[in-house]
Design a protein around this motif. Structure first.
Motif, PDB file in Angstrom:
ATOM      1  N   HIS A 216      11.633  -5.426  10.858  1.00 45.06           N
ATOM      2  CA  HIS A 216      10.892  -4.894   9.712  1.00 45.06           C
ATOM      3  C   HIS A 216      11.226  -3.420   9.545  1.00 45.06           C
ATOM      4  O   HIS A 216      11.144  -2.637  10.491  1.00 45.06           O
ATOM      5  CB  HIS A 216       9.385  -5.067   9.921  1.00 45.06           C
ATOM      6  N   GLN A 217      11.650  -3.071   8.335  1.00 50.12           N
ATOM      7  CA  GLN A 217      11.993  -1.684   8.046  1.00 50.12           C
ATOM      8  C   GLN A 217      10.714  -0.883   7.832  1.00 50.12           C
ATOM      9  O   GLN A 217       9.862  -1.261   7.034  1.00 50.12           O
ATOM     10  CB  GLN A 217      12.875  -1.593   6.787  1.00 50.12           C
ATOM     11  N   HIS A 218      10.619   0.228   8.538  1.00 55.66           N
ATOM     12  CA  HIS A 218       9.453   1.095   8.381  1.00 55.66           C
ATOM     13  C   HIS A 218       9.684   2.049   7.214  1.00 55.66           C
ATOM     14  O   HIS A 218      10.709   2.730   7.138  1.00 55.66           O
ATOM     15  CB  HIS A 218       9.216   1.886   9.667  1.00 55.66           C
ATOM     16  N   THR A 219       8.769   2.064   6.299  1.00 55.07           N
ATOM     17  CA  THR A 219       8.914   2.895   5.103  1.00 55.07           C
ATOM     18  C   THR A 219       8.575   4.351   5.348  1.00 55.07           C
ATOM     19  O   THR A 219       8.842   5.199   4.506  1.00 55.07           O
ATOM     20  CB  THR A 219       8.017   2.357   3.975  1.00 55.07           C
ATOM     21  N   GLY A 220       7.980   4.654   6.490  1.00 53.44           N
ATOM     22  CA  GLY A 220       7.611   6.034   6.764  1.00 53.44           C
ATOM     23  C   GLY A 220       6.283   6.392   6.128  1.00 53.44           C
ATOM     24  O   GLY A 220       5.612   5.556   5.511  1.00 53.44           O
ATOM     25  N   PRO A 221       5.882   7.648   6.262  1.00 53.57           N
ATOM     26  CA  PRO A 221       4.586   8.064   5.718  1.00 53.57           C
ATOM     27  C   PRO A 221       4.560   8.001   4.196  1.00 53.57           C
ATOM     28  O   PRO A 221       5.586   8.109   3.533  1.00 53.57           O
ATOM     29  CB  PRO A 221       4.458   9.517   6.212  1.00 53.57           C
ATOM     30  N   THR A 222       3.402   7.815   3.635  1.00 53.60           N
ATOM     31  CA  THR A 222       3.231   7.762   2.186  1.00 53.60           C
ATOM     32  C   THR A 222       3.543   9.123   1.573  1.00 53.60           C
ATOM     33  O   THR A 222       3.162  10.164   2.111  1.00 53.60           O
ATOM     34  CB  THR A 222       1.785   7.365   1.835  1.00 53.60           C
ATOM     35  N   CYS A 223       4.262   9.105   0.468  1.00 51.04           N
ATOM     36  CA  CYS A 223       4.617  10.355  -0.210  1.00 51.04           C
ATOM     37  C   CYS A 223       3.354  11.051  -0.692  1.00 51.04           C
ATOM     38  O   CYS A 223       2.442  10.425  -1.252  1.00 51.04           O
ATOM     39  CB  CYS A 223       5.546  10.055  -1.385  1.00 51.04           C
ATOM     40  N   ARG A 224       3.308  12.356  -0.482  1.00 52.87           N
ATOM     41  CA  ARG A 224       2.122  13.117  -0.885  1.00 52.87           C
ATOM     42  C   ARG A 224       2.114  13.455  -2.374  1.00 52.87           C
ATOM     43  O   ARG A 224       1.129  14.004  -2.876  1.00 52.87           O
ATOM     44  CB  ARG A 224       2.044  14.409  -0.061  1.00 52.87           C
ATOM     45  N   LEU A 225       3.177  13.145  -3.070  1.00 58.00           N
ATOM     46  CA  LEU A 225       3.190  13.282  -4.529  1.00 58.00           C
ATOM     47  C   LEU A 225       2.892  11.917  -5.141  1.00 58.00           C
ATOM     48  O   LEU A 225       3.488  10.904  -4.751  1.00 58.00           O
ATOM     49  CB  LEU A 225       4.558  13.773  -5.011  1.00 58.00           C
ATOM     50  N   ASN A 226       1.980  11.873  -6.089  1.00 62.92           N
ATOM     51  CA  ASN A 226       1.669  10.603  -6.738  1.00 62.92           C
ATOM     52  C   ASN A 226       2.787  10.219  -7.710  1.00 62.92           C
ATOM     53  O   ASN A 226       3.752  10.971  -7.904  1.00 62.92           O
ATOM     54  CB  ASN A 226       0.301  10.656  -7.431  1.00 62.92           C
ATOM     55  N   GLY A 227       2.644   9.058  -8.341  1.00 63.40           N
ATOM     56  CA  GLY A 227       3.694   8.564  -9.216  1.00 63.40           C
ATOM     57  C   GLY A 227       4.015   9.500 -10.368  1.00 63.40           C
ATOM     58  O   GLY A 227       5.189   9.741 -10.683  1.00 63.40           O
TER      59      GLY A 227
END
Length: 356
Positions: free
Chosen positions: A76-87
């Motif tokens: 399973h590929q880890h996507t890393g932390p959630t981006c702190r900039l919204n869409g």
């Protein structure tokens, strides 16, 4: 000693091996083969050896397989932390990078990571490390590349109109030919090869900056080159001067390279030695002139980049003979690579519907 974990019995050994053969992940295939060995009666030590792991790791994968089936054996590929900039903020940053900086407001002519770090902090109140700006830009679909030169007087609309109308332009130039006669599309250009040579990027140990010799002398020769992308064919001459006599020699060389019974339509720029009425065209050659200030329409420009990157740059030429030998060698190397010529030279707008 811990008791062996019972393997779920809804998959046979042959089914597990079939799944391993179809798997797109090498690691998952190894795990499936290890479980197939268990199903066939192998002990856990031998099965672990088949999968290239120890017994405890195999036990963990058996638990995953029992719980999730074959999908549980995939990495399973880890996507890393959630981006702190919204869409919305990411979209705004993307548009900002694509538009480029304003020289007066931003004080720079191109975005650097440190500039974007400052902009992100000022606009969105998010502080990133300068190195993470690169990660963010890659996530948004950007890469750090060199810009291609563009003539300041270029008119994109003229270029698009030429590509759109090329079938009619071609028909006008070959209307006098017998119906069904094979047509070859060629592109032609010239390049100066000289002692004032270029330096291209190379691999080097991180933290070092390699050095290459750079000559400041001015002796040079001219490489006249033409390619027929559909055939993967090249016709070139290395000459000491550029002008009408040299162009006449090259047109005759192209004519000799055209397939028997075919007619060549050569696309080229509007240099004076191309448009002069003093040129005597062979019967199997016609010329179509590209729009002014539109080198992007000519794939031979990309051929020059390829030749310099692989065989001509990072070199000091001793004299004119050395220049001619190097240019001839580079062109002959290219001529021996028909697939490369096709890859670089084929243009959908020029070759769609071509009579080959």
């Amino acid at each position: 000693m811990t008791a062996a974990v019972k393997l779920r019995d809804d998959y046979s050994a042959s089914e597990l091996r079939r799944l391993a053969a179809r798997s797109q992940q090498a690691n998952a295939a190894r795990r499936l083969l290890a479980l197939a060995s268990i199903r066939e009666g192998a002990n856990r030590t031998d099965a672990a050896r088949v999968g290239g792991m120890d017994r405890q790791t195999l036990r963990d994968w058996v638990h995953r397989f029992n719980a999730e089936g074959p999908d549980g054996l995939r990495d399973h590929q880890h996507t890393g932390p959630t981006c702190r900039l919204n869409g919305a903020q990411q979209a705004e940053l993307k548009a900002l990078v694509e538009a480029g900086p304003d020289r007066q407001r931003d004080g720079v002519v191109r975005w650097r990571r440190i500039d974007l770090q400052r902009v992100i902090k000022e606009r969105f109140g998010v502080v990133y490390h300068e190195r993470h700006v690169s990660t963010l830009l890659k996530r948004l679909g950007f890469s750090h590349v060199s810009a291609r030169p563009r003539h300041p007087g270029q008119d994109p609309a003229v270029m698009e109109a030429f590509k759109k109308n090329f079938p009619r332009i071609l028909s006008a130039h070959i209307g006098h030919l017998p119906k069904g006669k094979p047509i070859e599309i060629w592109f032609q250009d010239e390049a100066r090869i000289g002692q004032k040579n270029g330096i291209v990027r190379q691999w080097a140990r991180r933290g070092t900056r390699p050095r290459q010799p750079a000559d400041q002398r001015y002796e040079n020769a001219w490489l006249f080159g033409a390619i027929c992308p559909a055939r993967g064919k090249a016709a070139g001459l290395v000459l000491p001067f550029v002008g009408t006599p040299s162009m006449q020699l090259h047109i005759e060389e192209i004519s000799r390279c055209v397939a028997r019974g075919a007619h060549a339509v050569v696309l080229l720029d509007r240099a004076g030695w191309h448009t002069t009425s003093k040129l005597k065209l062979p019967r199997n050659v016609s010329l179509i002139f590209l729009p002014s200030r539109a080198p992007e329409l000519n794939p031979v420009e990309n051929i020059w980049q390829f030749l310099r990157a692989y065989w001509l740059s990072n070199t000091v030429f001793d004299n004119i003979d050395h220049i001619i030998d190097a240019a001839c060698c580079a062109w002959n190397n290219l001529a021996a690579l028909p697939d490369t010529i096709r890859s670089i030279g084929l243009r959908r707008w020029a070759h769609t519907g071509q009579r080959l």
